[in-house]
Design an enzyme around this catalytic site. Structure first.
Site, short mmCIF file in Angstrom:
data_model
loop_
_atom_site.label_atom_id
_atom_site.label_comp_id
_atom_site.label_asym_id
_atom_site.label_seq_id
_atom_site.Cartn_x
_atom_site.Cartn_y
_atom_site.Cartn_z
N GLU A 50 0.88 -1.16 0.00
CA GLU A 50 0.00 0.00 0.00
C GLU A 50 0.92 1.21 0.00
O GLU A 50 1.60 1.48 0.97
CB GLU A 50 -0.87 -0.03 1.27
N ASP A 61 -4.34 10.69 8.92
CA ASP A 61 -3.02 10.22 9.32
C ASP A 61 -2.51 10.81 10.62
O ASP A 61 -2.70 12.00 10.90
CB ASP A 61 -2.00 10.50 8.20
#
Lengths: 260, 401
Positions: A50, A61
């Site tokens: 990924e 994030d």
């Protein structure tokens, strides 16, 4: 029409184990090193890659990934680098490469053009943290056309209806967010993850990957007792940041489930 | 359909929900609670009573003829949102959302703030309702709006300086979203502008539309007719949509938003999203935004922290593309001149954000001439900006311009 990711998961299943999915951002610490690091992951037991596309406003994030992607942007990361990375990595190792990208870069590139160029580079599909299936008609149509996987997220807070919708529209796997929060290593992977994976299986999911917070060999092993994939990100990014390509390879080897 | 009746989640091609799945349940819960509250007379009565006894509504209008002499002699009328409790329009939305948060059983509110006006209003509501309050504020803004940081802390809020990205409003929103994803069970995200995922653009607009509703009646009573133009500054666009909304279906009334041109739109150092941006996805909605060729958000610049934002609410993008509203840039220098002019001609010190709308009103007055009536949203007072203004004009002893 077939999914590279699903093919890999099926063949691992036949070997009696689940998939280790490794995340690294493209362009960190440099484009060349990010390619080397991704190759090292696969050489050390990561089954599916990924690759994160650095983005200016990464709301999903945590700090480790934010710092890495921000540095990549400061160093001049361009969207075309993502296709370069996918092309070079898929030429060197035999593992499916998914891009993890926020939606605006895809939208600005042109959704169909993005799909076309990703497929041409050998990419397997996209993981889209801020694109829910409800808003994804354009991307789903483009993914159909270019035979790409689309991985949407499922959360512990999602209703059964929404889980069923995600299962129906995902291809590759469904990304089960282990806990209510953003990316980053955690000591415990929430029991919510197990419950969520069970709920996804119940509404028909064949392939579920669990991500967010997974940061040890034991957690990977535990997750793979009930899910088809375990996704590790921040831990690998930190290893790369601290010790370079060799360290991230070692880190992956430590996480990789033993083949039976 | 009347333009006023648009309730989202889309405004034409704009709006929507571009957020992590983890937030969808909370957004659905909020949408449902808001729809119920909107139709619930007891909710509306409670909010109206708070506005009467706490905010100080209705806010008055003030005609400013000495100021207007510098704008072609047109009649300029200010809607005095600066006189609200906490010093800006922001309290309208904050009280509405805080009441909703209470109904949802949330005990903690989080907010982002640029200039600090929304943060102060949020901290105020949290104090009033006995809720925990955390305000995310870009580190750059905590410095240039230090007085508002002190106000928030005095009110009992925790202010967290955000050090990621450009360290301004956009990054404060990112950080607030990250907090919300992790704490959504106990926490309401009290978003301060008409941006973000549905239902925020619609809900925040509804809580602010009282500005235009009051002003429309007040201007009619004062002048016997509707204004020719309604203007406001536009960052995210909450005060502008608040005063525009009641006039959306009055075709004779022009709507003009003034956005921050910073050093000038040709310099690249600006926050002129409508003039220089193009549609994209930022902070949960599709709208105009400042971005590079790859879709990376471009950092904005404005002397005004509250307008220093590279996005804008989706309803504004829709109004722009429909041609119903127009948006023009005003530079730092033009805004600061208008700030000083209103102070000296009328004894009203506006916020620097607000001064962009005032500079725009002077421009419009010169274009339209003395027969025109221009309504300006005087969205905030300038007390918080004294340090910036003092430096800019060199008016503190021992400083030079």
């Amino acid at each position: 029409m077939s999914s590279q990711v699903e093919t890999v998961i099926e063949s691992l299943k036949a070997q009696g184990r689940g998939a280790l999915i490794g995340y690294l951002p493209i362009g960190f610490p440099s484009l060349a090193e990010s390619i080397e690091a991704a190759v090292a992951l696969v050489e050390n037991g990561v089954d599916i890659l990924e690759l994160g596309v650095p983005y200016s406003d990464p709301v999903m994030d945590g700090l480790v990934i934010q710092e890495a992607t921000q540095k990549a942007l400061e160093d001049g990361f361009r969207l075309s680098d993502a296709f370069t990375a996918v092309r070079e990595i898929t030429a060197r190792v035999n593992a499916p490469v998914l891009l993890m990208t926020y939606y605006n870069p895809v939208l600005q590139y042109g959704v169909e053009a993005f799909a076309k160029d990703l497929a041409a580079a050998g990419g397997a599909g996209l993981i889209t943290p801020d694109l829910i299936p409800d808003e994804a008609h354009q991307w789903i149509a483009a993914a159909e056309k270019y035979d790409l996987d689309r991985v949407f997220l499922a959360a512990p807070s999602s209703t059964d209806e929404r889980l069923a919708q995600a299962v129906k529209l995902c291809r590759g796997f469904v990304y089960a967010v282990s806990t209510m929060g953003i990316t980053g290593a955690r000591a415990d992977v929430d029991s919510a993850a197990h419950t969520l994976v069970d709920r996804l299986h119940k509404v028909g999911a064949k392939y579920v990957g669990v991500g967010v917070g997974i940061s040890s060999r034991a957690q990977v092993a535990e997750v793979l007792t009930y899910a088809e994939g375990a996704i590790v990100g921040s831990l690998l990014v930190k290893a790369l940041s601290d010790g370079g390509v060799e360290a991230v390879g070692r880190c992956a080897a430590d996480l990789a489930p033993a083949s039976s | 359909m009347l333009l006023r009746d648009e309730v989202g989640p889309y405004f034409g091609e704009f709006g929507g929900r571009y957020v992590p799945e983890s937030l969808i349940a909370a957004l659905d819960e909020l949408s449902a609670a808001y729809m119920t509250a909107k139709l619930d007379p007891s909710f509306q009565a409670e909010l109206a009573e708070l506005h009467r006894t706490y905010t100080g509504r209705p806010s008055i209008i003030t005609e400013v003829p000495r100021f207007a002499e510098h704008g072609g002699g047109a009649r300029i009328i200010l809607k005095r949102e600066d006189l609200n409790h906490t010093g800006s329009h922001k309290i309208n939305n904050v009280l509405g959302q805080a009441l909703l948060a209470k109904r949802l059983g949330k005990t903690r509110i989080i907010a982002e703030t640029g200039a600090g006006q929304h943060g102060v209003a949020s901290a105020t509501a949290a104090a009033l309702f006995g809720m925990e309050c955390v305000v995310y504020m870009g580190e750059v803004d905590t410095v240039r709006q230090a007085l508002n940081v002190a106000r928030m802390r005095l009110l009992g809020a925790e202010v967290i300086p955000v050090t990621s990205g450009s360290k301004t409003l956009k990054d404060a929103i990112n950080e607030a979203m990250r907090d919300w994803v992790a704490n959504v069970d106990t926490t309401h995200y009290l978003l301060g502008t008409v941006a973000g995922p549905h239902p925020f653009p619609v809900m925040v607009r509804d809580f602010h539309k009282i500005i235009g509703e009051e002003a429309r009646e007040q201007v009619l009573a004062l002048t016997g007719r509707l204004p020719d133009v309604v203007t406001a500054c536009v960052g995210g666009g909450s005060n502008a949509i608040g005063i525009f909304h009641a006039f959306l279906d009055d075709p004779s009334v022009k709507l003009v938003g003034f956005e921050a041109a910073g050093h000038g739109i040709e310099t690249g150092k600006h926050a002129a999203t409508m003039s220089m941006g193009r549609p994209g996805v930022l902070h949960g909605a599709r709208s105009y935004m400042l971005q590079d060729a790859d879709g990376q958000t471009v950092e904005s610049h404005s002397i005004s922290a509250g307008l220093d934002y590279p996005g804008v609410g989706p309803e504004h993008s829709w109004l722009k593309d429909l041609g119903r509203a127009t948006y023009r840039p005003i530079t730092d220098a033009e805004a600061m001149d208008a700030l000083r002019l209103l102070s000296r001609t009328e004894g009203i010190i506006p916020a620097i954000e607000t001064a962009h709308g005032l500079a725009g009103a002077l421009q419009l007055g010169r274009e339209l001439g003395p027969d025109a009536i221009i309504l300006v949203n005087n969205s905030g007072r300038g007390d918080k900006d004294m340090e910036t203004a003092a430096k800019y004009f060199g008016i503190l002893d021992g400083e030079t311009a």
